[in-house]
Design a protein around this motif. Structure first.
Motif, PDB file in Angstrom:
ATOM      1  N   TRP A 193       0.831  -1.205   0.000  1.00 16.52           N
ATOM      2  CA  TRP A 193       0.000   0.000   0.000  1.00 16.52           C
ATOM      3  C   TRP A 193       0.865   1.254   0.000  1.00 16.52           C
ATOM      4  CZ3 TRP A 193      -0.726   4.254   3.110  1.00 16.52           C
ATOM      5  CH2 TRP A 193      -1.884   5.006   2.876  1.00 16.52           C
ATOM      6  N   HIS A 194       1.893   1.267   0.838  1.00 16.84           N
ATOM      7  CA  HIS A 194       2.763   2.442   0.910  1.00 16.84           C
ATOM      8  C   HIS A 194       3.513   2.668  -0.401  1.00 16.84           C
ATOM      9  CE1 HIS A 194       2.473   4.015   4.993  1.00 16.84           C
ATOM     10  NE2 HIS A 194       2.296   2.763   5.404  1.00 16.84           N
ATOM     11  N   MET A 195       3.941   1.594  -1.031  1.00 14.86           N
ATOM     12  CA  MET A 195       4.642   1.743  -2.301  1.00 14.86           C
ATOM     13  C   MET A 195       3.698   2.230  -3.396  1.00 14.86           C
ATOM     14  SD  MET A 195       7.671   1.132  -1.459  1.00 14.86           S
ATOM     15  CE  MET A 195       8.476   1.136  -3.055  1.00 14.86           C
ATOM     16  N   ASN A 196       2.472   1.758  -3.362  1.00 11.22           N
ATOM     17  CA  ASN A 196       1.476   2.272  -4.307  1.00 11.22           C
ATOM     18  C   ASN A 196       1.220   3.758  -4.089  1.00 11.22           C
ATOM     19  OD1 ASN A 196       0.406   0.412  -6.284  1.00 11.22           O
ATOM     20  ND2 ASN A 196      -0.358  -0.823  -4.592  1.00 11.22           N
ATOM     21  N   GLN A 197       1.162   4.171  -2.820  1.00 14.21           N
ATOM     22  CA  GLN A 197       0.974   5.591  -2.521  1.00 14.21           C
ATOM     23  C   GLN A 197       2.152   6.420  -3.014  1.00 14.21           C
ATOM     24  OE1 GLN A 197      -1.953   6.984  -1.115  1.00 14.21           O
ATOM     25  NE2 GLN A 197      -2.541   4.903  -1.702  1.00 14.21           N
ATOM     26  N   ARG A 198       3.350   5.863  -2.885  1.00 19.56           N
ATOM     27  CA  ARG A 198       4.524   6.566  -3.403  1.00 19.56           C
ATOM     28  C   ARG A 198       4.430   6.752  -4.919  1.00 19.56           C
ATOM     29  NH1 ARG A 198      10.104   3.907  -4.984  1.00 19.56           N
ATOM     30  NH2 ARG A 198       8.570   3.231  -6.529  1.00 19.56           N
ATOM     31  N   ASP A 199       3.984   5.691  -5.621  1.00 19.24           N
ATOM     32  CA  ASP A 199       3.842   5.789  -7.077  1.00 19.24           C
ATOM     33  C   ASP A 199       2.816   6.845  -7.466  1.00 19.24           C
ATOM     34  OD1 ASP A 199       5.748   3.871  -7.357  1.00 19.24           O
ATOM     35  OD2 ASP A 199       4.387   2.272  -8.008  1.00 19.24           O
ATOM     36  N   LEU A 200       1.719   6.909  -6.712  1.00 19.57           N
ATOM     37  CA  LEU A 200       0.695   7.923  -7.002  1.00 19.57           C
ATOM     38  C   LEU A 200       1.265   9.324  -6.820  1.00 19.57           C
ATOM     39  CD1 LEU A 200      -2.462   6.352  -5.274  1.00 19.57           C
ATOM     40  CD2 LEU A 200      -2.057   6.592  -7.730  1.00 19.57           C
ATOM     41  N   LEU A 201       2.062   9.515  -5.767  1.00 22.68           N
ATOM     42  CA  LEU A 201       2.686  10.816  -5.532  1.00 22.68           C
ATOM     43  C   LEU A 201       3.642  11.166  -6.668  1.00 22.68           C
ATOM     44  CD1 LEU A 201       3.301  13.263  -3.738  1.00 22.68           C
ATOM     45  CD2 LEU A 201       5.002  11.861  -2.544  1.00 22.68           C
ATOM     46  N   VAL A 202       4.452  10.190  -7.073  1.00 19.44           N
ATOM     47  CA  VAL A 202       5.409  10.426  -8.154  1.00 19.44           C
ATOM     48  C   VAL A 202       4.683  10.798  -9.440  1.00 19.44           C
ATOM     49  CG1 VAL A 202       7.079   9.276  -9.664  1.00 19.44           C
ATOM     50  CG2 VAL A 202       7.249   9.001  -7.188  1.00 19.44           C
ATOM     51  N   ASN A 203       3.610  10.067  -9.746  1.00 14.27           N
ATOM     52  CA  ASN A 203       2.857  10.350 -10.972  1.00 14.27           C
ATOM     53  C   ASN A 203       2.191  11.718 -10.926  1.00 14.27           C
ATOM     54  OD1 ASN A 203       3.491   7.880 -12.153  1.00 14.27           O
ATOM     55  ND2 ASN A 203       1.717   6.847 -11.281  1.00 14.27           N
ATOM     56  N   SER A 204       1.669  12.085  -9.750  1.00 11.18           N
ATOM     57  CA  SER A 204       0.987  13.379  -9.648  1.00 11.18           C
ATOM     58  C   SER A 204       1.953  14.543  -9.777  1.00 11.18           C
ATOM     59  CB  SER A 204       0.241  13.474  -8.314  1.00 11.18           C
ATOM     60  OG  SER A 204       1.153  13.495  -7.221  1.00 11.18           O
ATOM     61  N   LEU A 205       3.233  14.307  -9.430  1.00 15.00           N
ATOM     62  CA  LEU A 205       4.253  15.356  -9.545  1.00 15.00           C
ATOM     63  C   LEU A 205       5.012  15.288 -10.867  1.00 15.00           C
ATOM     64  CD1 LEU A 205       5.748  15.220  -5.930  1.00 15.00           C
ATOM     65  CD2 LEU A 205       4.092  16.862  -6.846  1.00 15.00           C
ATOM     66  N   CYS A 206       4.588  14.343 -11.734  1.00 11.62           N
ATOM     67  CA  CYS A 206       5.214  14.176 -13.057  1.00 11.62           C
ATOM     68  C   CYS A 206       6.705  13.885 -12.946  1.00 11.62           C
ATOM     69  CB  CYS A 206       4.988  15.417 -13.923  1.00 11.62           C
ATOM     70  SG  CYS A 206       3.240  15.783 -14.226  1.00 11.62           S
ATOM     71  N   VAL A 207       7.088  13.098 -11.944  1.00 12.29           N
ATOM     72  CA  VAL A 207       8.483  12.692 -11.773  1.00 12.29           C
ATOM     73  C   VAL A 207       8.700  11.381 -12.511  1.00 12.29           C
ATOM     74  CG1 VAL A 207      10.265  12.042 -10.104  1.00 12.29           C
ATOM     75  CG2 VAL A 207       8.593  13.826  -9.536  1.00 12.29           C
TER      76      VAL A 207
END
Length: 440
Positions: A193-207
């Protein structure tokens, strides 16, 4: 007579407010198998969390019974109560986690206060995993000491939760009991779950994903397989296969294994919105939410992640809804299927009906996103027998495929309406309001 004498606590609250672990365990077993929903709800909800919050032990350092009572109430409210109480349980959950963090003996003093307030992070837990079954079943303190000494003489020492999690992630066996293995799977799910949340954050910041690494999913799914193999080995001493199938621990392990794969490879909230839910996570869904979910599901459906999630969803539904005798008779023409017997209300595995809901939702989303609306005939709304027959035909065709990649060559995933209609009836017959919502 004072205020406290005038207001007698319900029997359930009295048990919750006593420091007796066995009484609480017996209470769970008794109450969760009650058929009278009203009596259970009244007993739990008359005192609610207020009785516990007002107790002198509701503070750091917290007594064990406080956590047991809070978690019991939270489990009941989240899974087996009304929508209002479900939402309240999520609010109360944050209080429980904060109480665990602030000086609790359940965790180390070296805490990560930057972690999200409502989620316990795996590296915060510093407790040992549960001990061997022989220690739990020791008839006396002397026998307990003898078994413990014998284990130490053989070099067997308790493994901490974090060490056990590391071993699972590195494909190593962990020596613990069945409940300890369940705790390890909870740790894997939390990590995912935490890794999925990290991916969502990365995608939302266009990293760029390349700059943060995206190999975690393969490691997690490998750990799921290692966990399942270890779990199966631990139950291999069952006298025969029928005893194994009747073993609640075995059934719980199967549910957790498929849930882990499903939750890792798809966002359940997106699936709910894509399927037309008007309200998710306590808020109303607007057109922007719907368009976003549709876009994400359309991109997800052709991927390997979608095939993994859908394959595990189908395998799980097949294992629950196709009885063994129906599988055997399917090869003989002219034989009628046995009657449908599954009941969500009487299911002894607490989370299995909910995982069935998630699995059916994912199968529908996968089929609809790839193939659009189905053109096959729909069973009559009042003909449950025909719905079950249609469901079994569907699951026999798609639920027994050897691997996720075999889904590529198959068609007809959108022909699951018989299954959805049958599950709706199953959920409507349960006594829990939240499962009634799942049937809509």
């Amino acid at each position: 007579m004072d205020r406290h004498q005038a207001r007698q606590k319900p029997p359930v609250i009295k048990a919750l407010l006593e420091e007796k672990s066995q009484e609480i365990a017996d209470l769970i077993k008794e109450r969760f198998n009650q058929t009278d929903y009203a009596l259970v709800a009244e007993a739990f909800l008359e005192g609610d969390h207020i009785e516990i919050f007002s107790d002198c032990h509701f503070r750091p350092l917290t007594k064990l019974w406080v956590f047991q009572a809070l978690l019991l109430l939270e489990l009941y409210k989240k899974m087996y109560s009304t929508r209002v109480l479900h939402e309240r349980a999520h609010v109360n959950h944050i209080t429980t986690i904060t109480l665990m963090r602030r000086g609790s003996s359940l965790i180390t003093t070296a805490l990560d206060y930057n972690a999200p307030g409502c989620v316990m992070v795996t590296h915060e837990m510093r407790l040992p995993l549960l001990c061997y079954e022989a220690l739990w079943s020791a008839p006396s303190g002397a026998e307990f000491g003898r078994i413990m000494a014998s284990l130490y003489d053989k070099g067997v020492k308790p493994v901490s939760f974090i060490e056990g999690l590391k071993r699972i992630l590195n494909a190593q066996e962990v020596r613990t009991n069945s409940f300890g293995r369940t705790i390890l799977m909870a740790g894997l799910l939390c990590t995912s779950w935490h890794m999925n949340q990290r991916d969502l954050l990365v995608n939302s910041l266009c990293v760029s994903q390349a700059s943060v690494g995206n190999e975690w999913r393969g490691s997690i799914t490998q750990a799921f397989d290692v966990w399942k193999q270890d779990f199966d080995r631990s139950l291999a001493r069952a006298s025969d296969e029928s005893e194994k199938k009747d073993n609640v621990v075995f059934q719980s392990g199967t549910v957790l294994y498929h849930l882990a794969y499903i939750a890792t490879h798809v966002d359940i909230v997106d699936c709910q919105i894509f399927a037309g839910a008007k309200r998710v996570l306590g808020r109303h869904i607007n057109s922007q939410d719907l368009n976003g979910a549709q876009c994400r599901i359309d991109k997800w459906a052709p991927t390997a992640k979608a095939r993994d999630a859908t394959w595990h969803a189908l395998r799980f539904l097949y294992s629950v809804l196709i009885p063994e005798e129906a599988v055997a008779l399917a090869v003989y023409a002219g034989y009628d299927d046995p009657p449908f017997e599954y009941s969500a209300q009487d299911d002894v595995v607490l989370n299995r009906p909910w995982v069935m809901y998630f699995a059916a939702l994912i199968v529908w989303c996968y089929g609809y996103a790839l193939e659009g609306p189905a053109n096959s005939p729909v069973p009559a709304a009042n003909d449950f027998k025909e719905q079950v027959r249609d469901m079994r035909v569907y699951l026999r065709k798609l639920g027994g495929l050897p691997s996720p990649e075999d889904l590529k060559s198959m068609r007809g995933f959108n022909g699951c309406r018989g299954m959805l209609m049958a599950l709706r009836t199953v959920f409507e017959k349960s006594r829990w309001e939240l499962l009634h919502e799942a049937a809509l």
